[in-house]
Design a protein around this motif. Structure first.
Motif, PDB file in Angstrom:
ATOM      1  N   ARG A   1       0.839  -1.210   0.000  1.00  0.00           N
ATOM      2  CA  ARG A   1       0.000   0.000   0.000  1.00  0.00           C
ATOM      3  C   ARG A   1       0.876   1.263   0.000  1.00  0.00           C
ATOM      4  O   ARG A   1       0.564   2.253  -0.667  1.00  0.00           O
ATOM      5  CB  ARG A   1      -0.950   0.001   1.209  1.00  0.00           C
ATOM      6  CG  ARG A   1      -2.150  -0.929   1.056  1.00  0.00           C
ATOM      7  CD  ARG A   1      -3.205  -0.655   2.112  1.00  0.00           C
ATOM      8  NE  ARG A   1      -2.752  -0.982   3.453  1.00  0.00           N
ATOM      9  CZ  ARG A   1      -2.888  -2.185   4.020  1.00  0.00           C
ATOM     10  NH1 ARG A   1      -3.464  -3.178   3.343  1.00  0.00           N
ATOM     11  NH2 ARG A   1      -2.472  -2.406   5.248  1.00  0.00           N
ATOM     12  N   GLU A   2       1.958   1.206   0.759  1.00  0.00           N
ATOM     13  CA  GLU A   2       2.881   2.342   0.777  1.00  0.00           C
ATOM     14  C   GLU A   2       3.520   2.554  -0.599  1.00  0.00           C
ATOM     15  O   GLU A   2       3.707   3.695  -1.043  1.00  0.00           O
ATOM     16  CB  GLU A   2       3.981   2.115   1.814  1.00  0.00           C
ATOM     17  CG  GLU A   2       3.514   2.176   3.260  1.00  0.00           C
ATOM     18  CD  GLU A   2       4.694   2.096   4.218  1.00  0.00           C
ATOM     19  OE1 GLU A   2       5.526   3.020   4.206  1.00  0.00           O
ATOM     20  OE2 GLU A   2       4.782   1.104   4.965  1.00  0.00           O
ATOM     21  N   LEU A   3       3.841   1.456  -1.277  1.00  0.00           N
ATOM     22  CA  LEU A   3       4.471   1.569  -2.585  1.00  0.00           C
ATOM     23  C   LEU A   3       3.494   2.095  -3.642  1.00  0.00           C
ATOM     24  O   LEU A   3       3.892   2.859  -4.533  1.00  0.00           O
ATOM     25  CB  LEU A   3       5.049   0.212  -3.018  1.00  0.00           C
ATOM     26  CG  LEU A   3       6.206  -0.330  -2.160  1.00  0.00           C
ATOM     27  CD1 LEU A   3       6.732  -1.632  -2.745  1.00  0.00           C
ATOM     28  CD2 LEU A   3       7.328   0.684  -2.022  1.00  0.00           C
ATOM     29  N   VAL A   4       2.244   1.698  -3.546  1.00  0.00           N
ATOM     30  CA  VAL A   4       1.226   2.226  -4.470  1.00  0.00           C
ATOM     31  C   VAL A   4       1.120   3.739  -4.312  1.00  0.00           C
ATOM     32  O   VAL A   4       1.077   4.486  -5.299  1.00  0.00           O
ATOM     33  CB  VAL A   4      -0.140   1.551  -4.224  1.00  0.00           C
ATOM     34  CG1 VAL A   4      -1.257   2.289  -4.953  1.00  0.00           C
ATOM     35  CG2 VAL A   4      -0.102   0.088  -4.673  1.00  0.00           C
ATOM     36  N   ALA A   5       1.088   4.196  -3.072  1.00  0.00           N
ATOM     37  CA  ALA A   5       1.010   5.641  -2.802  1.00  0.00           C
ATOM     38  C   ALA A   5       2.265   6.351  -3.295  1.00  0.00           C
ATOM     39  O   ALA A   5       2.194   7.459  -3.847  1.00  0.00           O
ATOM     40  CB  ALA A   5       0.805   5.881  -1.311  1.00  0.00           C
ATOM     41  N   LEU A   6       3.425   5.714  -3.122  1.00  0.00           N
ATOM     42  CA  LEU A   6       4.692   6.312  -3.564  1.00  0.00           C
ATOM     43  C   LEU A   6       4.721   6.438  -5.083  1.00  0.00           C
ATOM     44  O   LEU A   6       5.172   7.462  -5.625  1.00  0.00           O
ATOM     45  CB  LEU A   6       5.866   5.460  -3.082  1.00  0.00           C
ATOM     46  CG  LEU A   6       7.263   5.933  -3.483  1.00  0.00           C
ATOM     47  CD1 LEU A   6       7.593   7.275  -2.833  1.00  0.00           C
ATOM     48  CD2 LEU A   6       8.315   4.882  -3.104  1.00  0.00           C
ATOM     49  N   HIS A   7       4.273   5.429  -5.792  1.00  0.00           N
ATOM     50  CA  HIS A   7       4.238   5.451  -7.259  1.00  0.00           C
ATOM     51  C   HIS A   7       3.423   6.643  -7.756  1.00  0.00           C
ATOM     52  O   HIS A   7       3.842   7.372  -8.669  1.00  0.00           O
ATOM     53  CB  HIS A   7       3.638   4.141  -7.762  1.00  0.00           C
ATOM     54  CG  HIS A   7       3.532   4.034  -9.247  1.00  0.00           C
ATOM     55  ND1 HIS A   7       4.626   4.026 -10.076  1.00  0.00           N
ATOM     56  CD2 HIS A   7       2.444   3.939 -10.062  1.00  0.00           C
ATOM     57  CE1 HIS A   7       4.232   3.913 -11.330  1.00  0.00           C
ATOM     58  NE2 HIS A   7       2.907   3.874 -11.351  1.00  0.00           N
ATOM     59  N   GLN A   8       2.289   6.864  -7.142  1.00  0.00           N
ATOM     60  CA  GLN A   8       1.437   7.991  -7.516  1.00  0.00           C
ATOM     61  C   GLN A   8       2.117   9.319  -7.183  1.00  0.00           C
ATOM     62  O   GLN A   8       2.084  10.276  -7.968  1.00  0.00           O
ATOM     63  CB  GLN A   8       0.089   7.891  -6.800  1.00  0.00           C
ATOM     64  CG  GLN A   8      -0.892   8.979  -7.192  1.00  0.00           C
ATOM     65  CD  GLN A   8      -2.252   8.791  -6.522  1.00  0.00           C
ATOM     66  OE1 GLN A   8      -2.517   7.771  -5.891  1.00  0.00           O
ATOM     67  NE2 GLN A   8      -3.109   9.780  -6.652  1.00  0.00           N
ATOM     68  N   GLU A   9       2.759   9.373  -6.037  1.00  0.00           N
ATOM     69  CA  GLU A   9       3.456  10.588  -5.596  1.00  0.00           C
ATOM     70  C   GLU A   9       4.570  10.978  -6.568  1.00  0.00           C
ATOM     71  O   GLU A   9       4.736  12.156  -6.906  1.00  0.00           O
ATOM     72  CB  GLU A   9       4.028  10.344  -4.199  1.00  0.00           C
ATOM     73  CG  GLU A   9       4.830  11.491  -3.616  1.00  0.00           C
ATOM     74  CD  GLU A   9       5.494  11.104  -2.301  1.00  0.00           C
ATOM     75  OE1 GLU A   9       6.616  11.597  -2.056  1.00  0.00           O
ATOM     76  OE2 GLU A   9       4.913  10.313  -1.533  1.00  0.00           O
ATOM     77  N   VAL A  10       5.338   9.989  -7.036  1.00  0.00           N
ATOM     78  CA  VAL A  10       6.428  10.259  -7.973  1.00  0.00           C
ATOM     79  C   VAL A  10       5.887  10.855  -9.266  1.00  0.00           C
ATOM     80  O   VAL A  10       6.404  11.854  -9.783  1.00  0.00           O
ATOM     81  CB  VAL A  10       7.223   8.969  -8.269  1.00  0.00           C
ATOM     82  CG1 VAL A  10       8.231   9.213  -9.399  1.00  0.00           C
ATOM     83  CG2 VAL A  10       7.952   8.488  -7.024  1.00  0.00           C
ATOM     84  N   GLY A  11       4.826  10.251  -9.800  1.00  0.00           N
ATOM     85  CA  GLY A  11       4.232  10.755 -11.031  1.00  0.00           C
ATOM     86  C   GLY A  11       3.730  12.182 -10.889  1.00  0.00           C
ATOM     87  O   GLY A  11       3.934  13.020 -11.783  1.00  0.00           O
ATOM     88  N   GLU A  12       3.105  12.465  -9.766  1.00  0.00           N
ATOM     89  CA  GLU A  12       2.563  13.811  -9.545  1.00  0.00           C
ATOM     90  C   GLU A  12       3.681  14.847  -9.429  1.00  0.00           C
ATOM     91  O   GLU A  12       3.576  15.949  -9.966  1.00  0.00           O
ATOM     92  CB  GLU A  12       1.699  13.820  -8.278  1.00  0.00           C
ATOM     93  CG  GLU A  12       0.383  13.060  -8.440  1.00  0.00           C
ATOM     94  CD  GLU A  12      -0.386  12.931  -7.137  1.00  0.00           C
ATOM     95  OE1 GLU A  12       0.178  13.315  -6.081  1.00  0.00           O
ATOM     96  OE2 GLU A  12      -1.529  12.432  -7.163  1.00  0.00           O
ATOM     97  N   GLN A  13       4.755  14.507  -8.720  1.00  0.00           N
ATOM     98  CA  GLN A  13       5.835  15.471  -8.536  1.00  0.00           C
ATOM     99  C   GLN A  13       6.561  15.758  -9.849  1.00  0.00           C
ATOM    100  O   GLN A  13       6.901  16.902 -10.151  1.00  0.00           O
ATOM    101  CB  GLN A  13       6.822  14.979  -7.483  1.00  0.00           C
ATOM    102  CG  GLN A  13       7.847  16.032  -7.082  1.00  0.00           C
ATOM    103  CD  GLN A  13       8.556  15.704  -5.783  1.00  0.00           C
ATOM    104  OE1 GLN A  13       8.152  14.807  -5.048  1.00  0.00           O
ATOM    105  NE2 GLN A  13       9.618  16.425  -5.486  1.00  0.00           N
ATOM    106  N   LEU A  14       6.803  14.713 -10.645  1.00  0.00           N
ATOM    107  CA  LEU A  14       7.501  14.921 -11.914  1.00  0.00           C
ATOM    108  C   LEU A  14       6.637  15.654 -12.932  1.00  0.00           C
ATOM    109  O   LEU A  14       7.164  16.295 -13.852  1.00  0.00           O
ATOM    110  CB  LEU A  14       7.968  13.575 -12.475  1.00  0.00           C
ATOM    111  CG  LEU A  14       9.142  12.946 -11.723  1.00  0.00           C
ATOM    112  CD1 LEU A  14       9.364  11.523 -12.170  1.00  0.00           C
ATOM    113  CD2 LEU A  14      10.416  13.768 -11.924  1.00  0.00           C
ATOM    114  N   SER A  15       5.323  15.584 -12.778  1.00  0.00           N
ATOM    115  CA  SER A  15       4.432  16.298 -13.701  1.00  0.00           C
ATOM    116  C   SER A  15       4.552  17.811 -13.545  1.00  0.00           C
ATOM    117  O   SER A  15       4.096  18.563 -14.404  1.00  0.00           O
ATOM    118  CB  SER A  15       2.976  15.858 -13.490  1.00  0.00           C
ATOM    119  OG  SER A  15       2.489  16.320 -12.240  1.00  0.00           O
TER     120      SER A  15
END
Length: 316
Positions: free
Chosen positions: A181-195
Motif C-alpha cells: 500500500r505504501e508503494l502504491v502511494a509512492l508510485h502515484q506521488e512520484v508521477g505527480e511530482q515529476l508532472s
C-alpha cells in the motif's frame, strides 16, 4: 562360561547407560528445537533496496543483513571471505538477479543448491522488462526505479518467507500488504511530482544508463554516458555525442550518482562550457545503492523521494 555371562551383563549395562543418556537428553533436545523454532530467520540480501524490503516485510520475525552498503556498486562487487561466511550461515538469501550482481552470480547459484536462494527479479513478467540495447536476451536489472514494478518484485520476499516459516505466514501476509500500500502511494506521488516539470525539460542525464524503468514509468527521457552496467567503458566519442545532445536540447543540469565517480560527468560539463552552454551538476542521485542508514535516503521509499526531489528541483 562365567566370563561369557559377565561379558553379556557388561554389554547390557553399557546399553542401558546409553539408553538412559538418550532418553534423559530427549526433553532437552525438544526444548532446544522449540527455542530454535522461535528464533528470528537469518536473511541476507545483496543490495540495500532488497534488504530494506525484507526488513519491512519480515518485521520482528527476521534478522536482515545487507551485503552492499551506501555507495557500493553491485555491478563490480566481489564477495569477501566474511561475505561467504555470512551467506553460509543465512537461512534464506535474496538477490536482484538479471546480472546486477555480475561477479557474485556464480557464488549465489552454487549456494542455491544447498539452501533457499531467490532472485526477486524473476517475479517480474518478461514483458515488463526492458531489453539491453543491442541484446536479444539480456534485460535491464534496475527494476527498482519503477515503483510499481518493484512492488511486484518484493512480493517474492513475502511469499518465500511465509514458505520457509509457515507458522508466521499470516504475519508476513499482513506486512507485505501494508508495505505494498505504501508503494502504491509512492508510485502515484512520484508521477505527480515529476508532472510539475515541463515536458520539454524532463530529460535525465546520468553517469550510467540506470534509469530506463524510471523514464518509461514517469515520462522522462533518459540518457547515460555509460551503458546499463558500469563495467561498460566510454570514450571521447561518447562524451562528445552527449555534449552535442545537451547543447542542442539546452538541458540545464546533469546528475552524478552516489555509487559512481563524478569524473565522467565533470568532463561533460566542461565540454558544454567550451561550446558556450552553462551546464551544471544538478545533484547526486542514488542509483545502485541507497544512502546512509540514518539519512533521508536510508530506506527505499526515502531514496526514491530524495531522487525525485533532486531531479524535479534541478530541471524546472
Amino acid at each position: 562360561m562365567r566370563s561369557y555371562k559377565n561379558w553379556i551383563v557388561g554389554r547390557i549395562g553399557v546399553l542401558w547407560v546409553v539408553l538412559l543418556m538418550v532418553t534423559g537428553c530427549q526433553p532437552e533436545a525438544d526444548a532446544t528445537s522449540e527455542a530454535s523454532a522461535d528464533q528470528k530467520l537469518k536473511v541476507v540480501a545483496t543490495t540495500g533496496m532488497i534488504a530494506d524490503a525484507a526488513k519491512e516485510i519480515g518485521g520482528e520475525l527476521v534478522e536482515v543483513t545487507g551485503m552492499m552498503g551506501p555507495g557500493v556498486d553491485p555491478h563490480l562487487y566481489k564477495a569477501t571471505r566474511s561475505d561467504l561466511t555470512l551467506l553460509r550461515e543465512a537461512d534464506i538469501i535474496f538477490y536482484n538477479g538479471l546480472h546486477l550482481e555480475g561477479k557474485m552470480a556464480e557464488v549465489l547459484e552454487k549456494l542455491g543448491r544447498q539452501k533457499p536462494v531467490f532472485a526477486i527479479a524473476e517475479k517480474i513478467p518478461e514483458a515488463d522488462l526492458l531489453l539491453v540495447d543491442g541484446a536479444t536476451n539480456s534485460h535491464d536489472p534496475h527494476i527498482w526505479f519503477d515503483v510499481s514494478l518493484w512492488a511486484k518484485a518484493v512480493q517474492e520476499i513475502g511469499d518465500r518467507l511465509a514458505e520457509l516459516d509457515p507458522k508466521h505466514a499470516s504475519a508476513y501476509q499482513q506486512q507485505i500488504e501494508s508495505y505494498l500500500r505504501e508503494l502504491v502511494a509512492l508510485h502515484q506521488e512520484v508521477g505527480e511530482q515529476l508532472s510539475t516539470v515541463p515536458p520539454e525539460q524532463r530529460v535525465l542525464i546520468t553517469a550510467h544508463d540506470a534509469f530506463g524503468y524510471f523514464g518509461k514509468a514517469y515520462g522522462v527521457e533518459v540518457r547515460g554516458l555509460q551503458g546499463i552496467s558500469t563495467v561498460a567503458e566510454f570514450g571521447l566519442k561518447d562524451i562528445k555525442e552527449l555534449v552535442d545532445f545537451i547543447v542542442s536540447k539546452q538541458i540545464k543540469a546533469v546528475f552524478v550518482e552516489s555509487s559512481i565517480p563524478t569524473k565522467s560527468l565533470e568532463a561533460v560539463v566542461e565540454g558544454c562550457k567550451r561550446q558556450g552552454h552553462g551546464l551544471r551538476i544538478g545533484g547526486t542521485l542514488y542509483s545502485d545503492a541507497m544512502g546512509a542508514p540514518d539519512g533521508p535516503a536510508g530506506t527505499y521509499i526515502g531514496m526514491v523521494r530524495e531522487n525525485v526531489r533532486t531531479i524535479s528541483e534541478a530541471l524546472k
